[in-house]
Scaffold this motif. Structure first.
Motif, mmCIF file in Angstrom:
data_model
loop_
_atom_site.group_PDB
_atom_site.id
_atom_site.type_symbol
_atom_site.label_atom_id
_atom_site.label_comp_id
_atom_site.label_asym_id
_atom_site.label_seq_id
_atom_site.Cartn_x
_atom_site.Cartn_y
_atom_site.Cartn_z
ATOM 1 N N PHE A 179 2.239 2.144 -1.486
ATOM 2 C CA PHE A 179 1.687 2.506 -3.347
ATOM 3 C C PHE A 179 1.854 1.118 -4.130
ATOM 4 C CE2 PHE A 179 1.815 4.406 -7.312
ATOM 5 C CZ PHE A 179 0.385 4.608 -7.310
ATOM 6 N N PHE A 180 2.888 0.291 -3.561
ATOM 7 C CA PHE A 180 3.306 -0.298 -4.812
ATOM 8 C C PHE A 180 2.831 -1.780 -4.009
ATOM 9 C CE2 PHE A 180 7.298 1.866 -5.992
ATOM 10 C CZ PHE A 180 6.671 2.008 -7.700
ATOM 11 N N ALA A 181 2.364 -2.013 -2.888
ATOM 12 C CA ALA A 181 1.397 -2.671 -1.861
ATOM 13 C C ALA A 181 1.044 -3.327 -2.403
ATOM 14 C CB ALA A 181 2.080 -3.360 -0.793
ATOM 15 N N GLY A 182 -0.358 -1.985 -2.623
ATOM 16 C CA GLY A 182 -1.405 -1.328 -2.867
ATOM 17 C C GLY A 182 -1.654 -2.198 -4.084
ATOM 18 N N ILE A 183 -1.556 -1.824 -5.160
ATOM 19 C CA ILE A 183 -0.994 -2.248 -6.322
ATOM 20 C C ILE A 183 -0.976 -4.083 -6.774
ATOM 21 C CG2 ILE A 183 -0.456 -1.811 -8.643
ATOM 22 C CD1 ILE A 183 0.317 1.115 -7.901
ATOM 23 N N PHE A 184 0.056 -4.117 -6.062
ATOM 24 C CA PHE A 184 0.806 -5.642 -6.107
ATOM 25 C C PHE A 184 -0.573 -6.472 -5.325
ATOM 26 C CE2 PHE A 184 2.102 -9.604 -3.977
ATOM 27 C CZ PHE A 184 2.618 -9.652 -5.101
ATOM 28 N N ILE A 187 -5.607 -3.775 -4.530
ATOM 29 C CA ILE A 187 -6.199 -2.745 -3.452
ATOM 30 C C ILE A 187 -6.090 -1.404 -3.773
ATOM 31 C CG2 ILE A 187 -6.683 -1.487 -1.507
ATOM 32 C CD1 ILE A 187 -4.770 -3.990 -0.246
ATOM 33 N N ILE A 188 -5.594 -0.406 -4.529
ATOM 34 C CA ILE A 188 -5.538 0.689 -5.689
ATOM 35 C C ILE A 188 -5.511 -0.379 -7.328
ATOM 36 C CG2 ILE A 188 -3.896 2.287 -6.706
ATOM 37 C CD1 ILE A 188 -2.469 2.377 -3.709
ATOM 38 N N PRO A 189 -6.953 0.260 -8.081
ATOM 39 C CA PRO A 189 -6.558 0.039 -9.280
ATOM 40 C C PRO A 189 -6.242 0.055 -10.360
ATOM 41 C CG PRO A 189 -8.624 1.092 -8.635
ATOM 42 C CD PRO A 189 -7.792 1.213 -7.434
#
Length: 320
Positions: A179-184, A187-189
């Motif tokens: 989840f954190f990787a996606g935010i960084f 990918i996750i807005p």
């Protein structure tokens, strides 16, 4: 740091409180008394804060009850309301208290239902509703994540048994990392309000620390400012308890802190047959929540006291 300075006395004072919360109180105060106490105090803070939506900011005895200036949109009615703040200076402080209160009430509700104690069920269920509602109104997203993690571990244990505990904890830890990787990676807005920039600046400041014991008791806002690339976020704290502790105590204190937090959780996974599963889930929630705040277990803030007690109950709560 001078041995006679107020900072030196602060270290001794906080160390005493830390030891009491981690090793003394959990041995002599029932875990359910702690859960009932924190859920009741949290519900009180929520209930006296709700009238501010109708009558505005007001005073109750010596307490100042107010709403936070920022607003968020309700998904059902499509209207914007201010963050619930109650007696605190920041809604995030109420958020971590309501996270603890809501999860404590959840555990009490389930355990009372298993024992078929109907009057306690109604009390704990009411506390669960009030604290969950208050936690939502604070818009403290880190507290939402922490509550979801803790609840998933606990409810998985209730439904599937102790054999599910290691799988649920490890899976949730992996999902949190992704989840954190996606935010960084965008990918996750989700707007992190500059936290990644602050974390990066904090880590760079840590690498330039004057000794293996870090910077000591300093203002970390100023310490990381030269290392934060975006000027808009300079002057803020690292917004991460682990970065904070590494800055204050260096590689030595930082690794010891990580050992207490994650070592306790890993031991709970290994000793799944004797661990107090609700407190293991609680500790996982606080371990993740500390990635967004700077309270640490070694302090006197509300979140510091709560998290230290939770890890204390985890460490001291193994069945014989």
């Amino acid at each position: 740091m001078s041995a006679g300075s107020t900072r030196a006395s602060f270290v001794v004072y906080v160390a005493l409180i830390f030891g009491l919360n981690l090793l003394f109180l959990p041995r002599y105060v029932s875990r359910n008394v702690f859960l009932l106490g924190v859920s009741t105090v949290s519900a009180f803070a929520v209930l006296i804060g709700l009238p501010a939506y109708i009558i505005g900011d007001y005073e109750l005895a010596w307490l100042q009850i107010q709403l936070y200036s920022a607003k968020f949109q309700l998904p059902i009615f499509g209207t914007e309301i201010q963050f619930l703040q109650s007696i605190f200076v920041n809604p995030n402080l109420l958020g971590v208290l309501t996270f603890a209160g809501a999860f404590g009430a959840l555990v009490l509700t389930v355990e009372n239902a298993q024992k078929r104690q109907f009057l306690p069920i109604s009390v704990s269920a009411a506390l669960l509703f009030v604290n969950s509602f208050g936690m939502y109104l604070t818009h403290a997203r880190a507290s939402w994540i922490a509550f979801c993690l803790a609840s998933t571990v606990y409810l998985g244990y209730v439904l599937l048994g102790r054999e599910s505990v290691p799988y649920s904890v490890i899976s949730l830890a992996l999902l949190t990392f992704l989840f954190f990787a996606g935010i960084f990676l965008s990918i996750i807005p989700i707007d992190t309000h500059g936290r990644f920039a602050l974390w990066t600046g904090g880590l760079r400041a840590f690498l330039d620390a004057p000794s293996p014991l870090g910077y000591g008791l300093i203002n970390t806002h100023e310490a990381i400012a030269p290392y934060v690339p975006d000027p808009a976020f300079r002057g803020y704290s690292p917004h991460n308890s682990y970065v904070q502790i590494f800055l204050n105590t260096g590689i030595i204190g930082g690794l010891m802190y990580v050992l207490i937090v994650f070592g306790s959780i890993i031991e709970g996974i290994v000793r799944k047959n004797t661990v107090d599963v609700p407190m293991l889930g609680f500790a996982l929630g606080f371990a993740v929540h500390q990635m967004f705040s700077v309270y640490t277990l070694f302090n006197t803030a509300v979140a510091s006291i709560l998290s230290a007690l939770v890890f204390g109950y985890l460490i001291c709560g193994y069945r014989k």
